[in-house]
Design a protein around this motif. Structure first.
Motif, PDB file in Angstrom:
ATOM      1  N   GLY A 300      30.602  44.768  40.833  1.00 39.83           N
ATOM      2  CA  GLY A 300      31.739  45.187  40.036  1.00 39.83           C
ATOM      3  C   GLY A 300      33.013  45.339  40.826  1.00 39.83           C
ATOM      4  N   LEU A 301      33.667  46.467  40.629  1.00 40.29           N
ATOM      5  CA  LEU A 301      34.951  46.753  41.261  1.00 40.29           C
ATOM      6  C   LEU A 301      34.736  47.619  42.506  1.00 40.29           C
ATOM      7  N   GLN A 302      35.827  47.815  43.239  1.00 48.27           N
ATOM      8  CA  GLN A 302      35.799  48.780  44.319  1.00 48.27           C
ATOM      9  C   GLN A 302      37.124  49.525  44.389  1.00 48.27           C
ATOM     10  N   ILE A 303      37.039  50.742  44.936  1.00 46.56           N
ATOM     11  CA  ILE A 303      38.212  51.597  45.125  1.00 46.56           C
ATOM     12  C   ILE A 303      38.358  51.868  46.612  1.00 46.56           C
ATOM     13  N   ARG A 304      39.597  51.768  47.096  1.00 48.52           N
ATOM     14  CA  ARG A 304      39.891  52.155  48.480  1.00 48.52           C
ATOM     15  C   ARG A 304      41.151  53.016  48.491  1.00 48.52           C
ATOM     16  N   VAL A 305      41.214  53.937  49.439  1.00 48.92           N
ATOM     17  CA  VAL A 305      42.345  54.868  49.515  1.00 48.92           C
ATOM     18  C   VAL A 305      42.896  54.928  50.937  1.00 48.92           C
ATOM     19  N   ALA A 306      44.184  55.295  51.025  1.00 48.90           N
ATOM     20  CA  ALA A 306      44.851  55.458  52.325  1.00 48.90           C
ATOM     21  C   ALA A 306      46.009  56.427  52.153  1.00 48.90           C
ATOM     22  N   TYR A 307      46.389  57.076  53.254  1.00 46.30           N
ATOM     23  CA  TYR A 307      47.518  58.004  53.203  1.00 46.30           C
ATOM     24  C   TYR A 307      48.855  57.278  53.192  1.00 46.30           C
ATOM     25  N   ASN A 308      48.888  56.096  53.774  1.00 48.01           N
ATOM     26  CA  ASN A 308      50.096  55.269  53.780  1.00 48.01           C
ATOM     27  C   ASN A 308      49.797  53.943  53.089  1.00 48.01           C
ATOM     28  N   LEU A 319      32.185  50.509  42.192  1.00 42.62           N
ATOM     29  CA  LEU A 319      32.322  50.954  40.810  1.00 42.62           C
ATOM     30  C   LEU A 319      31.954  49.787  39.896  1.00 42.62           C
ATOM     31  N   ASN A 320      30.796  49.888  39.257  1.00 43.97           N
ATOM     32  CA  ASN A 320      30.362  48.827  38.349  1.00 43.97           C
ATOM     33  C   ASN A 320      30.037  49.433  36.987  1.00 43.97           C
ATOM     34  N   PRO A 321      30.989  49.354  36.045  1.00 47.16           N
ATOM     35  CA  PRO A 321      30.763  49.972  34.737  1.00 47.16           C
ATOM     36  C   PRO A 321      29.708  49.259  33.898  1.00 47.16           C
ATOM     37  N   LEU A 322      29.220  48.100  34.356  1.00 49.90           N
ATOM     38  CA  LEU A 322      28.215  47.351  33.602  1.00 49.90           C
ATOM     39  C   LEU A 322      26.809  47.496  34.179  1.00 49.90           C
TER      40      LEU A 322
END
Length: 375
Positions: A300-308, A319-322
């Motif tokens: 599915g999808l993926q999420i990534r985060v960063a401060y900048n 993240l796979n809603p299926l």
């Protein structure tokens, strides 16, 4: 062994552990030249369907049988905040089109009551498409931002869609900027990039750089076969291509370096194959949050985060809603893509995250919701 020798050995072991921990913390905090790498987003409540957004029974009366994307953007209408949803190519019995747009009250809290921009009872296109292979096969939206009451939409002008029965064929296209006028009409600006450049699908986010208002552009290049790049433009220079600057790395102090040439751009997230992407600044996390599908892997999808905006980015949260298969998913449905985060709709405590997905079959969009941890 003498008692004093035991004490020295214990002291050395404790000191070694302390130094090892200190080194680990130092490395963790200084990856990316003094900026810590955030932990991946933790999902505390898995994906739930909020509602289907389009389809024959929902929007057939205004000419929309199917459409995709549903890119959300915060827009002010007569001073009142609304969420616009920008949709892609429209399948219609009466009026096939390149795109459509609806809006709902802000913030989103459950299934939105969509109101569509229409002409003579039928949905209204933001802009048209020549539907001509090699020139303009389609021009769906890719991302949007409002600046001083003006809505700017980055479009993905497809010059050629991949033919599914031709295994060596690929999709080609380029990024182009549209502007919404006061009368609601959209016009194409002079801002665009070459075909299959590093700036094809663009997700803009308002921000600050050296104390000045800018728009950061998170972008992918060759369709669904690209790392993620970054650029910025002063907020008052959106329509001036010469004012765009492209991220090329960090200096010795960890400050971002920029070039005025798009082909100098270096990836901020590498070893992925990205097409559509979404980006926001999350005020509760105090981090930039990206959502996208990586076509180099299954799932599915993926999420990534960063401060900048330029990173360093966390490891992916998958993240796979299926999967596992939800009860609302019909047997013939599938082909997940998109994944667009609804800005500003985070619930009372910041844990809620709404996002829009597309399914190739039945060629429709669905509003989803997850709950995330806030440290």
């Amino acid at each position: 062994m003498e008692v004093w020798m035991r004490k020295i050995l214990i002291f050395v072991l404790v000191l070694t552990l302390i130094l090892s921990l200190a080194v680990y913390v130092f490395i963790r905090k200084n990856m990316g030249h003094g900026v810590s790498v955030p932990d991946p987003v933790r999902i505390r409540v898995k994906s739930q369907l909020v509602c289907r957004m389009v389809g024959s029974e929902l929007t057939g009366d205004i000419g929309i049988v199917g459409t995709d994307l549903g890119i959300p953007v915060l827009v002010h209408v007569n001073g009142s905040p609304k969420i616009f949803f920008l949709f892609g190519d429209v399948i219609s019995k009466q009026k096939p089109g390149a795109n459509a747009v609806a809006y709902a009250n802000y913030p989103i809290n459950g299934c939105p009551d969509l109101r569509w921009f229409m002409d003579d009872g039928m949905y209204r296109e933001m802009w048209g498409s020549l539907r001509k292979d090699g020139v303009d096969a389609s021009t769906p939206p890719a991302g949007a931002v409002e600046i001083d009451g003006v809505l700017y939409v980055y479009g993905f002008r497809v010059t050629h869609w991949k033919k599914r029965l031709q295994p060596n064929d690929v999709t080609h296209g380029y990024g182009v900027l549209f502007k919404r006028l006061g009368n609601g009409e959209f016009v194409e600006t002079n801002v665009s990039w070459p075909i299959d450049s590093k700036f094809v699908n663009i997700a803009p986010v308002s921000g600050k750089l050296n104390g000045k208002n800018v728009v950061f552009l998170f972008s992918s290049g060759k369709y669904r076969d690209s790392p993620i790049y970054l650029a910025y433009v002063p907020a008052d220079k959106m329509e001036d291509l010469s004012s765009y600057r492209y991220f090329i790395g960090l200096d010795d102090r960890g400050n971002p370096l920029w070039s005025n040439r798009w082909n100098d751009a270096k990836p901020i997230i590498n070893k992925v194959k990205v097409g559509e992407l979404s980006a926001i600044y999350h005020p509760y996390l105090k981090q930039y949050l990206l959502m996208f599908k990586d076509y180099s892997v299954n799932g599915g999808l993926q999420i990534r985060v960063a401060y900048n905006p330029w990173g360093p980015y966390s490891k992916p949260t998958k993240l796979n809603p299926l999967s596992p298969k939800p009860s609302w998913l019909k047997p013939s449905w599938g082909g997940l893509y998109g994944g667009y985060i609804v800005p500003g709709s985070y619930g009372k405590d910041g844990h809620t995250l709404y996002y829009v997905i597309s399914l190739w079959i039945p060629y429709s969009t669905f509003l989803m919701r997850i709950e995330i941890e806030i440290p």
